[in-house]
Design a protein around this motif. Structure first.
Motif, PDB file in Angstrom:
ATOM      1  N   LEU A  51       0.821  -1.208   0.000  1.00 37.26           N
ATOM      2  CA  LEU A  51       0.000   0.000   0.000  1.00 37.26           C
ATOM      3  C   LEU A  51       0.857   1.260   0.000  1.00 37.26           C
ATOM      4  CD1 LEU A  51      -2.814  -1.060   2.510  1.00 37.26           C
ATOM      5  CD2 LEU A  51      -3.096  -0.611   0.073  1.00 37.26           C
ATOM      6  N   ASP A  55       1.148   1.506  -4.069  1.00 43.84           N
ATOM      7  CA  ASP A  55      -0.059   2.322  -4.237  1.00 43.84           C
ATOM      8  C   ASP A  55       0.118   3.765  -3.789  1.00 43.84           C
ATOM      9  OD1 ASP A  55      -1.294   0.141  -5.262  1.00 43.84           O
ATOM     10  OD2 ASP A  55      -2.557  -0.294  -3.520  1.00 43.84           O
ATOM     11  N   GLU A  57      -0.076   4.983  -0.776  1.00 42.85           N
ATOM     12  CA  GLU A  57      -1.006   5.353   0.284  1.00 42.85           C
ATOM     13  C   GLU A  57      -0.214   5.785   1.516  1.00 42.85           C
ATOM     14  OE1 GLU A  57      -4.093   5.609  -0.104  1.00 42.85           O
ATOM     15  OE2 GLU A  57      -4.900   4.092  -1.463  1.00 42.85           O
ATOM     16  N   SER A  59      -1.035   7.612   5.691  1.00 39.67           N
ATOM     17  CA  SER A  59      -1.906   8.261   6.658  1.00 39.67           C
ATOM     18  C   SER A  59      -1.100   8.502   7.921  1.00 39.67           C
ATOM     19  CB  SER A  59      -3.129   7.383   6.979  1.00 39.67           C
ATOM     20  OG  SER A  59      -3.966   8.001   7.931  1.00 39.67           O
ATOM     21  N   LEU A 217      -2.662   2.813   8.710  1.00 46.24           N
ATOM     22  CA  LEU A 217      -3.321   2.556   7.433  1.00 46.24           C
ATOM     23  C   LEU A 217      -4.487   1.586   7.554  1.00 46.24           C
ATOM     24  CD1 LEU A 217      -0.915   4.077   6.179  1.00 46.24           C
ATOM     25  CD2 LEU A 217      -0.921   2.390   4.349  1.00 46.24           C
ATOM     26  N   ILE A 220      -7.411   2.470   5.545  1.00 51.79           N
ATOM     27  CA  ILE A 220      -7.204   2.368   4.102  1.00 51.79           C
ATOM     28  C   ILE A 220      -7.141   0.906   3.682  1.00 51.79           C
ATOM     29  CG2 ILE A 220      -5.571   2.863   2.230  1.00 51.79           C
ATOM     30  CD1 ILE A 220      -4.798   5.412   3.779  1.00 51.79           C
ATOM     31  N   HIS A 324      -3.977  11.265  -6.914  1.00 50.66           N
ATOM     32  CA  HIS A 324      -3.663  10.039  -6.193  1.00 50.66           C
ATOM     33  C   HIS A 324      -2.747   9.160  -7.035  1.00 50.66           C
ATOM     34  CE1 HIS A 324      -4.193   6.445  -3.768  1.00 50.66           C
ATOM     35  NE2 HIS A 324      -4.759   7.200  -2.862  1.00 50.66           N
ATOM     36  N   ASN A 326      -2.309   5.899  -6.842  1.00 52.05           N
ATOM     37  CA  ASN A 326      -2.719   4.510  -7.032  1.00 52.05           C
ATOM     38  C   ASN A 326      -3.448   4.348  -8.369  1.00 52.05           C
ATOM     39  OD1 ASN A 326      -3.518   1.889  -6.840  1.00 52.05           O
ATOM     40  ND2 ASN A 326      -4.514   2.070  -4.860  1.00 52.05           N
ATOM     41  N   ARG A 561     -13.721   2.886  -0.385  1.00 56.17           N
ATOM     42  CA  ARG A 561     -12.621   1.919  -0.352  1.00 56.17           C
ATOM     43  C   ARG A 561     -13.137   0.499  -0.553  1.00 56.17           C
ATOM     44  NH1 ARG A 561      -8.106   4.405   0.452  1.00 56.17           N
ATOM     45  NH2 ARG A 561      -8.042   6.402   1.579  1.00 56.17           N
TER      46      ARG A 561
END
Length: 580
Positions: A51, A55, A57, A59, A217, A220, A324, A326, A561
């Motif tokens: 992730l 991707d 991502e 957080s 995460l 997510i 983004h 991803n 999601r």
């Protein structure tokens, strides 16, 4: 004389299955060097590493912020790293924040501290917490990270005898022995991560793991939610509540939004307001409001979207940062959007969910009128919801949706309270738009515009292209996927806000202005409506599938999601949000 029993031969060992080691692809522009900290993450949780690295991502949490503070001195950098041939001749040295990579290994690392002594170098990694009381002195992911740094140094020609970890929380230094077992585990983890990244397939979530409880995460990754659909395991309340940051609306004509330090300054004709950037999730500008370039730059750096809307609330445009990272989500979205069968299947379930939520909303909020008419409408809506999943064509599905909407809006006024029914201005007969012909229609249009903007922002943040949907046809400037996803939430969020502001007297009959056939809200009424809508988003509900409490604002992100997990094949069926 008895004969001795014959001895039985030893059982043959089972044949060993031969395994061919699959090397990772070479590092190049298409497969860049992997950061060593991602190797740490992979050993800890393969899905987390994917992730973050593949991707893109991320957080933040209290732990990540604390980690930044622990690295503040190190990241500043100091000292000079000598060339490998000069280490033995150079006296003891230290170098901080040293970046080195290895094309052969396919990894790169920003090493916190390197110490040189007696011709050898020692990589020292800094961790924010306290030393764990385990036999090896540190957990496996941390030892692998230090070993990977040592492998990079050795590949560059340096001699490395051992590694070390400095735990800032307990102010202790732990020696890391670079034995053969750790080296083999580290090389294996590097290869596995690079192969996983090259394959582009998200690893499965950990099952009921205590690691998930503190993972930033978790909201997510949705480990328990995915496991619920794959294995039937009840999810834990891992999902964090909605972020404390909230949308900031600026509606005063002629107002100016600028930046001072980490604060947004809103200067109106008479009043000045300051809001910290960290408290803003989205900036929404209604009408002629100015935004300075430094303020816009700060918003883009913090990945805070800016929405430009007309004075009446119609969304005109949307400014985001680089978008983004991803791309896999968008690829899955495009594949589904160009598959007519998948689009029709999703549209059927979408319309059915919308009608069921409309039916429940009408049943819950009925206040006056003919009970037989109410019961007939509820029964008709139930039949239409049952028909929607079997509609053979999109045209018939549109007819079912239109029939349900007409029945519902004919009874919308029955949900108004006694005091509101005394105002002729709040009389409502049917849904009219472009333009709205009465105050109720004006508020419905504003509510749907706000809901569209909310979904557009949510989908963009998750990684979708909000302009390509499955039910609403793509059209220039039309956020089709946002319009798709908002359908089941129209009665729950927008219509409920209209009912609330009317019944509570938050918006009164004098809060509207007519211009020809069109009716619009006056500024003070629009502010009151938007405030009520945002309060509705902050209300907590129990998720009907997972059973945990979550705010409506956070629930929209969860649903987005889950749609991504469905399109990428982790979840067979997308679970629409259905109120009970």
């Amino acid at each position: 004389m008895p004969f001795p029993e014959p001895s039985l031969p030893e059982p043959a060992a089972p044949p060993t299955q031969l395994a061919l080691e699959l090397p990772a692809p070479p590092a190049n522009g298409e497969a860049p060097l992997v950061p060593v900290r991602m190797v740490n993450e992979y050993v800890y949780c393969p899905r987390l590493a994917f992730l973050e690295w593949v991707d893109g991502e991320w957080s933040d949490s209290g732990d990540t912020e604390e980690g930044r503070r622990a690295h503040a001195r190190i990241d500043a950098g100091s000292g000079r790293m000598p060339e490998p041939d000069d280490v033995e001749a150079k006296p003891d040295f230290t170098a901080r924040s040293v970046m080195l990579g290895s094309e052969r290994l396919g990894i790169i690392a920003k090493m916190d501290l390197i110490e040189g002594e007696d011709g050898t170098v020692t990589p020292v990694d800094t961790k924010k917490g306290k030393r764990p009381h385990v036999a090896e002195g540190a957990y496996e992911p941390e030892r692998v990270q230090v070993c990977a740094q040592a492998l990079i140094l050795e590949d560059a020609g340096y001699k490395v005898a051992e590694g070390a970890i400095w735990y800032a929380g307990s102010r202790e230094r732990v020696r890391i022995a670079l034995d053969d077992a750790l080296r083999a585990r580290t090389r294996s983890a590097i290869s596995e991560l690079r192969l996983t990244a090259a394959a582009g397939r998200l690893p499965p979530p950990l099952v009921d793991s205590p690691k998930c409880t503190k993972c930033s995460l978790a909201g997510i990754c949705l480990p328990d939610e995915v496991s619920f659909f794959q294995r039937g395991l009840a999810p834990r309340p891992l999902n964090p509540s909605a972020d404390t940051a909230l949308p900031l609306y600026v509606q005063e004509p002629g107002a100016r939004v600028s930046k001072s330090g980490e604060v947004l300054v809103i200067q109106g004709e008479e009043h000045k307001t300051e809001v910290a950037l960290g408290d803003v999730s989205e900036l929404v500008l209604h009408g002629p409001v100015a935004l300075t370039t430094p303020a816009l730059g700060a918003l883009l750096r913090e990945e805070i979207p800016v929405t430009y809307a007309s004075s009446s609330g119609w969304v005109l445009g949307h400014t985001v940062s680089t978008g983004h990272k991803n791309v896999a989500i968008r690829m899955a979205q495009y594949r589904a959007a160009f598959d007519e069968r998948r689009c029709l299947s999703f549209a059927r379930s979408l319309v059915a969910a919308k009608i069921r939520n409309t039916r429940v909303f009408l049943r819950r909020n009925w206040k006056s009128g003919n009970e037989a008419e109410r019961d007939g409408a509820i029964e008709a809506l139930s039949r239409l919801a049952d028909r929607a999943p079997h509609a053979p064509t999109e045209a018939e599905l549109l007819g079912i949706e239109g029939d349900a909407a007409a029945r519902y809006f004919r009874l919308l006024a029955t949900m108004f309270g006694e005091s509101a029914r005394e105002f002729p201005d709040f009389a409502f007969d049917k849904r009219t738009r472009r333009p709205p012909a009465d105050p109720v229609n004006a508020m419905l249009s504003l509510g749907y515009s706000l809901l569209t903007r909310t979904w557009l922002t949510t989908l963009s943040a998750v990684g979708f292209d909000p302009y390509l949907g499955f039910y609403h046809r793509p059209r220039f400037g039309r956020p089709a996927l946002a319009l798709d996803m908002m359908e089941p939430f129209r009665p729950i969020l927008s219509d409920s806000t209209v009912i609330q502001v009317i019944n509570n007297g938050e918006v009164k009959a004098d809060g509207f202005v007519a211009a020809g056939p069109a009716v619009n809200l006056k500024p003070h009424a629009r502010r009151a409506f938007i405030a009520a809508y945002e309060r509705r988003l902050d209300q907590e509900v129990t998720h009907p599938v997972f059973g945990y409490r979550v705010s409506m604002r956070r629930l929209l992100e969860v649903q987005a999601r889950l749609l991504a997990r469905h399109l990428m094949g982790e979840i067979e069926t997308y679970p629409h949000y259905l109120v009970r």
